[in-house]
Design a protein around this motif. Structure first.
Motif, PDB file in Angstrom:
ATOM      1  N   ALA A   1       0.841  -1.208   0.000  1.00  0.00           N
ATOM      2  CA  ALA A   1       0.000   0.000   0.000  1.00  0.00           C
ATOM      3  C   ALA A   1       0.877   1.259   0.000  1.00  0.00           C
ATOM      4  O   ALA A   1       0.600   2.228  -0.729  1.00  0.00           O
ATOM      5  N   ALA A   2       1.946   1.242   0.799  1.00  0.00           N
ATOM      6  CA  ALA A   2       2.846   2.396   0.850  1.00  0.00           C
ATOM      7  C   ALA A   2       3.567   2.584  -0.477  1.00  0.00           C
ATOM      8  O   ALA A   2       3.745   3.710  -0.954  1.00  0.00           O
ATOM      9  N   ALA A   3       3.974   1.480  -1.090  1.00  0.00           N
ATOM     10  CA  ALA A   3       4.684   1.574  -2.369  1.00  0.00           C
ATOM     11  C   ALA A   3       3.769   2.122  -3.463  1.00  0.00           C
ATOM     12  O   ALA A   3       4.184   2.942  -4.293  1.00  0.00           O
ATOM     13  N   GLU A   4       2.528   1.678  -3.469  1.00  0.00           N
ATOM     14  CA  GLU A   4       1.561   2.208  -4.449  1.00  0.00           C
ATOM     15  C   GLU A   4       1.353   3.704  -4.192  1.00  0.00           C
ATOM     16  O   GLU A   4       1.220   4.506  -5.134  1.00  0.00           O
ATOM     17  N   SER A   5       1.308   4.078  -2.939  1.00  0.00           N
ATOM     18  CA  SER A   5       1.120   5.490  -2.574  1.00  0.00           C
ATOM     19  C   SER A   5       2.277   6.325  -3.097  1.00  0.00           C
ATOM     20  O   SER A   5       2.079   7.385  -3.698  1.00  0.00           O
ATOM     21  N   LEU A   6       3.502   5.846  -2.862  1.00  0.00           N
ATOM     22  CA  LEU A   6       4.673   6.610  -3.283  1.00  0.00           C
ATOM     23  C   LEU A   6       4.748   6.711  -4.806  1.00  0.00           C
ATOM     24  O   LEU A   6       5.093   7.774  -5.348  1.00  0.00           O
ATOM     25  N   ALA A   7       4.421   5.611  -5.486  1.00  0.00           N
ATOM     26  CA  ALA A   7       4.455   5.631  -6.961  1.00  0.00           C
ATOM     27  C   ALA A   7       3.528   6.724  -7.483  1.00  0.00           C
ATOM     28  O   ALA A   7       3.878   7.505  -8.378  1.00  0.00           O
ATOM     29  N   PHE A   8       2.331   6.793  -6.925  1.00  0.00           N
ATOM     30  CA  PHE A   8       1.396   7.843  -7.340  1.00  0.00           C
ATOM     31  C   PHE A   8       1.908   9.222  -6.938  1.00  0.00           C
ATOM     32  O   PHE A   8       1.870  10.174  -7.721  1.00  0.00           O
TER      33      PHE A   8
ATOM     34  N   ALA B   1       2.488  12.353  -9.343  1.00  0.00           N
ATOM     35  CA  ALA B   1       1.607  13.513  -9.188  1.00  0.00           C
ATOM     36  C   ALA B   1       2.421  14.766  -8.854  1.00  0.00           C
ATOM     37  O   ALA B   1       2.163  15.852  -9.384  1.00  0.00           O
ATOM     38  N   PHE B   2       3.397  14.593  -7.980  1.00  0.00           N
ATOM     39  CA  PHE B   2       4.214  15.745  -7.596  1.00  0.00           C
ATOM     40  C   PHE B   2       5.006  16.266  -8.786  1.00  0.00           C
ATOM     41  O   PHE B   2       5.069  17.477  -9.037  1.00  0.00           O
ATOM     42  N   ALA B   3       5.575  15.328  -9.551  1.00  0.00           N
ATOM     43  CA  ALA B   3       6.390  15.723 -10.714  1.00  0.00           C
ATOM     44  C   ALA B   3       5.542  16.456 -11.753  1.00  0.00           C
ATOM     45  O   ALA B   3       6.025  17.363 -12.434  1.00  0.00           O
ATOM     46  N   SER B   4       4.276  16.065 -11.865  1.00  0.00           N
ATOM     47  CA  SER B   4       3.416  16.688 -12.869  1.00  0.00           C
ATOM     48  C   SER B   4       2.918  18.061 -12.422  1.00  0.00           C
ATOM     49  O   SER B   4       2.288  18.782 -13.193  1.00  0.00           O
ATOM     50  N   GLY B   5       3.170  18.379 -11.150  1.00  0.00           N
ATOM     51  CA  GLY B   5       2.814  19.703 -10.667  1.00  0.00           C
ATOM     52  C   GLY B   5       1.347  19.920 -10.385  1.00  0.00           C
ATOM     53  O   GLY B   5       0.920  21.053 -10.125  1.00  0.00           O
TER      54      GLY B   5
ATOM     55  N   GLY C   1       8.363  16.968  -0.853  1.00  0.00           N
ATOM     56  CA  GLY C   1       7.876  18.324  -0.644  1.00  0.00           C
ATOM     57  C   GLY C   1       6.401  18.418  -0.268  1.00  0.00           C
ATOM     58  O   GLY C   1       5.820  19.507  -0.288  1.00  0.00           O
ATOM     59  N   PHE C   2       5.801  17.291   0.071  1.00  0.00           N
ATOM     60  CA  PHE C   2       4.393  17.317   0.470  1.00  0.00           C
ATOM     61  C   PHE C   2       4.203  17.976   1.836  1.00  0.00           C
ATOM     62  O   PHE C   2       5.047  17.834   2.725  1.00  0.00           O
ATOM     63  N   HIS C   3       3.094  18.673   1.994  1.00  0.00           N
ATOM     64  CA  HIS C   3       2.642  19.109   3.307  1.00  0.00           C
ATOM     65  C   HIS C   3       1.911  17.923   3.934  1.00  0.00           C
ATOM     66  O   HIS C   3       0.994  17.363   3.322  1.00  0.00           O
ATOM     67  N   ILE C   4       2.300  17.566   5.129  1.00  0.00           N
ATOM     68  CA  ILE C   4       1.731  16.395   5.790  1.00  0.00           C
ATOM     69  C   ILE C   4       0.710  16.839   6.832  1.00  0.00           C
ATOM     70  O   ILE C   4       1.050  17.584   7.761  1.00  0.00           O
TER      71      ILE C   4
END
Lengths: 259, 259
Positions: free
Chosen positions: B87-94, B98-102, B166-169
């Protein structure tokens, strides 16, 4: 807390670039998750399968190569049958209670998807790699025309029980209107009968995702006065999108993904 | 079809009768599914667990008696760790994509639930029956005060990776504001740091379901300018309800159900 009524609904806004005349739409980016441990395939593949069933996996095109044997074993073994049976039992438990409470009104309805929900295409996937290969529309359509897919046993049982309760049964499939005759013939061959409607994709639905197409059709059902209490499908795209059924039931399917 | 952007959203209308001051709300009607086969417990319990993870099971109060050993084995063994890690790996992949696409703009955010998401209460459930007994608020609150729940390792890894991107948590928990100090202390003990906000239930949230409470807080985050790209939680009630995150990730939890 004595009574809780949860009415869940989901909306889907869909942006589609380059619509193509495919009935099953599979998206581009696969999910890459790997483990360095050599003998961990069984463990990883069971976790991958769970991530598919909970929609964590996101769009994917083929079963991961290392999970081919695991998916085959799952589909051929008792686990797929058991998982399907428990989903059907949960569905019936809810249906009986909802029907008894009268929340469905005069036209309580249950929506079923067809492929991997009422009908099992396991005989087709057994000779085409159990999801290891990308979806081949030509060979799948040829299989549909043969009209010999067996019933998923637990779904046939649920279908009959829901009819016994008094539900209106509506079949909503991504199959094309051109496949109506073969689909009806196959459903009857598999033991299904007396459905209220069999809704198939029209020419005007080409290019729509399953979520968009199916949501539009559920909205039309509600406009006709049906109260959709339950919805059974093997893809999340059968179940999400507004309007949603009162309760949605996800049947297992580790072989392919439809958005 | 080359690109598909699915924006999924869900709305929840909630009717609550008889609001009581409980932080974890467990509803009344259990799901009854049984099999006549005596040696089929392992098979049934794995299927029951899948039905919990896919939300087929609906509201339930305790683990079925026949599944107590199975849930314990799941939680103590490598499968829970593996399911959480995938689940964590799928989260990071997304997240990376998503982050790279801005698409997150200036304030891309990720929402985490706390219990059974960032923190594991396995030490508590190990001495209280692994979900076989109904939730005991008194003993659970005493456990919370000890502030020694370990991190769920794969969530700690994901948390750090998301911060690195760089996500806000934002932490959004059903725990009470009265438990803020113990919760902060426990999060730091477990290795978490530098969260943007820790949101806990206020007096005014008493009687709200988790879906209602958490949806309201996500709406407030969006009003503040955060773009919630991802949401991680072990309960569907962490994830559904409007507004939803762009993608939601269901972590495993066969021990309890929160509506």
């Amino acid at each position: 807390m004595r009574h809780i009524l949860l009415v869940l609904a989901a909306a889907a806004a869909v942006v589609v670039a380059g619509a193509e005349p495919v009935l099953r739409q599979v998206t581009d980016f696969p999910t890459a998750v790997s483990s360095g441990v050599s003998d961990a395939d069984a463990l990883f593949c069971d976790s991958w399968r769970l991530s598919v069933e909970t929609a964590n996996a996101g769009p994917w095109r083929t079963v991961p190569a290392r999970c081919g044997a695991s998916v085959r074993a799952y589909m051929e073994g008792e686990r797929y049958a058991s998982d399907s049976a428990v989903a059907a039992a949960e569905s019936l438990a809810f249906a009986a209670q909802a029907f008894a409470s009268g929340v469905g009104g005069a036209m309580p309805a249950w929506v079923f998807d067809v492929d991997e929900t009422l009908l099992s295409n396991a005989p087709y996937y057994a000779v085409s790699g159990w999801g290891l290969q990308e979806f081949n529309e030509t060979s799948f359509d040829a299989w549909v025309d043969i009209a010999k897919a067996p019933a998923l046993p637990s779904s046939l049982k649920l279908y009959n029980e829901l009819q016994g309760l008094g539900f209106h049964i509506i079949l909503l499939t991504g199959r094309s209107e051109l496949q109506r005759n073969a689909t009806e013939e196959n459903l009857l061959f598999a033991g299904y009968h007396s459905w209220e409607k069999l809704i198939l994709r029209q020419i005007s639905d080409i290019g729509k995702t399953a979520v968009q197409y199916k949501s539009e059709r559920r909205a039309a059902m509600e406009a006709e006065g049906f109260k959709i209490l339950g919805n059974s499908g093997d893809q999340w795209s059968d179940l999400i999108g507004l309007p949603m059924a009162t309760r949605s039931f996800k049947l297992p399917n580790p072989m392919y993904f439809i958005s």
